[in-house]
Design an enzyme around this catalytic site. Structure first.
Site, PDB file in Angstrom:
ATOM      1  N   HIS A  82       0.838  -1.196   0.000  1.00 18.99           N
ATOM      2  CA  HIS A  82       0.000   0.000   0.000  1.00 18.99           C
ATOM      3  C   HIS A  82       0.879   1.254   0.000  1.00 18.99           C
ATOM      4  CE1 HIS A  82      -3.154   2.797   1.116  1.00 18.99           C
ATOM      5  NE2 HIS A  82      -4.042   1.848   0.984  1.00 18.99           N
ATOM      6  N   HIS A 168      10.106  13.729   9.264  1.00 17.51           N
ATOM      7  CA  HIS A 168      10.690  13.153  10.477  1.00 17.51           C
ATOM      8  C   HIS A 168      11.552  11.978   9.996  1.00 17.51           C
ATOM      9  CE1 HIS A 168      10.913  10.602  14.036  1.00 17.51           C
ATOM     10  NE2 HIS A 168      10.526  11.642  14.778  1.00 17.51           N
TER      11      HIS A 168
END
Lengths: 296, 296
Positions: A82, A168
């Site tokens: 995905h 991040h």
């Protein structure tokens, strides 16, 4: 619970169930929060949680879950089928009861602000919360995925709405925003000719000139030997179920094809169906307050 | 509240609001009980209360309210336009959520047993709880009213189901039982000819050979210059709203008259309308569990 928002966060972990449990735990045993469902998929390596709650409590639980996911999930090691761009990939807030879409939008922004400050994760606002047209669609935002986001975010059109200006290092970036409840609605046609379902799908969907809040495609139901117009209605208050149904029926007639039935997949808000009853029964001046269940 | 029963007791006091408040108070500030509405009518000299709750708590509150009404209301001094036979005239229990009609029936019998023993009031079981065909209809049971009941109850066919064999001297006798939620549904016709609405009403109602759970009459809407088929559907799970609507529409066509609209009066159970959406949208294998609101 008097005011209810639904939240369906997607986390990029579907294999290590011990990690999944620690994240899901943030939605358990909390006042005014109810965990309705969560499911993991090994191939997708992803976990989808469905939770409802009062806005304030839902905000706190969601911030806590983001913190836990940032701590446990390392996107540099993540693989799965995905598309994904963050440890917390996407966080939609959906108004359900006594809550406006504006309030769901505020909730999304409050969570993004607090979580970006606490955990150093950048957030893109999407769907109804998007700050620009090109940021409404999740697939467009996510294009390039985790591996390509650091480079993509250097472009001025992809500066995030909250948090640091780049990803991040291990948790990537998260999309967050308000959206309406999705209605998965399929219409079955008395033919095995997929090209007919395909043509009708193209006519009713937004991208082909159809209804603003309809996504559609033709699908073969091999076992039954028929085809289906498979749809997602992304805002049933604007693109009504009955209107889409009648339009598909009308288009099918041009090919001499009957509608044999339809399917509602998964959960559907009461109002999406009651609106259709109202139309067909020609009910005048109906108010949802007249529905007994809304008074309980 | 996970399991919900509705109760709509009718008390024979609509003028002395101090007495009414003392009775209604039995449904306030109780765990798992919610007072939805109460209204008094001076001409009818009657008070109708709508309350929902979990079965056990609703039973206790209802017994308490019967005690209070027996204490405060003296039927020998009661006058009003509405037919009545007791201080507590009628107590229907209606299954709403996660409760069967059998459980509502048991609740009615439990209340009748306890209240008859505590307060010496006789009870007739009616509607779905009736112990004989001739006791199903409230109007048939109540015929003769308070003043005639002592004499009527001497007949073997009118021996009460619970309590003493004759009326309580000041509180009379009470009808109690389970029934399905009522749907008040009117269909407006594009004509000012009342005889057409009357004829259609006679065709669709049970008594005239129509649907088993439909009561109907023709009504003039003078302000709008149209007429209406005014109906009560007493069990929408058996005589469905859409089926009644389509039949009235079909009958109206014989007179060249169109249906201009319909009205739902007061509260309606979600399922009564969703059933209609299911029919018109031809939804296959739909379950009420798919309605988001039932999961909350």
């Amino acid at each position: 619970m008097n005011r209810i928002v639904e939240c369906v966060p997607n986390f990029s972990e579907g294999r290590d169930l011990y990690k999944v449990e620690q994240i899901v735990q943030c939605f358990r045993a909390k006042e005014n929060i109810k965990l309705l469902d969560y499911s993991t998929d090994k191939d997708h390596n992803r976990c989808v949680v469905t939770v409802v709650g009062e806005p304030e409590e839902l905000k706190n639980a969601m911030v806590e879950a983001i913190g836990k996911a940032v701590e446990l999930i390392d996107m540099t090691k993540h693989e799965g089928q995905h598309p994904r761009m963050g440890a917390v990939d996407v966080v939609p807030f959906i108004p359900i009861k006594n809550v406006t879409v504006e309030e769901a939008d505020k909730l999304a922004k409050d969570v993004a602000k607090e979580a970006s400050e606490k955990f150093g994760v950048p957030f893109f606002l999407y769907e109804k919360s998007a700050t620009a047209k090109h940021r409404e669609n999740l697939a467009t935002i996510r294009k390039g995925q985790f591996e390509g986001m650091a480079e993509k975010m250097k472009e001025s059109k992809w500066v995030p709405d909250f948090g640091p200006k780049t990803i991040h290092p291990t948790a990537g970036v998260t999309a967050i925003g308000a959206r309406m409840p999705l209605v998965a609605f399929n219409i079955n046609l008395a033919t095995n000719d997929l090209s007919i379902a395909d043509k009708i799908a193209r006519q009713v969907r937004h991208i082909g000139g159809g209804f603003r809040f309809v996504k559609a495609m033709g699908v073969e139901l091999e076992e039954r030997g028929i085809v289906q117009v498979s749809m997602n209605l992304t805002d049933y208050t604007k693109s009504a179920v009955y209107r889409v149904f009648e339009t598909v029926k009308m288009e099918a007639q041009r090919y001499g094809v009957n509608v044999v039935g339809s399917e509602v997949i998964g959960l559907v808000p009461m109002q999406a169906l009651i609106n259709s009853a109202e139309y067909y029964l020609r009910i005048e001046n109906f108010s949802m307050d007249q529905v007994l269940e809304t008074r309980l």
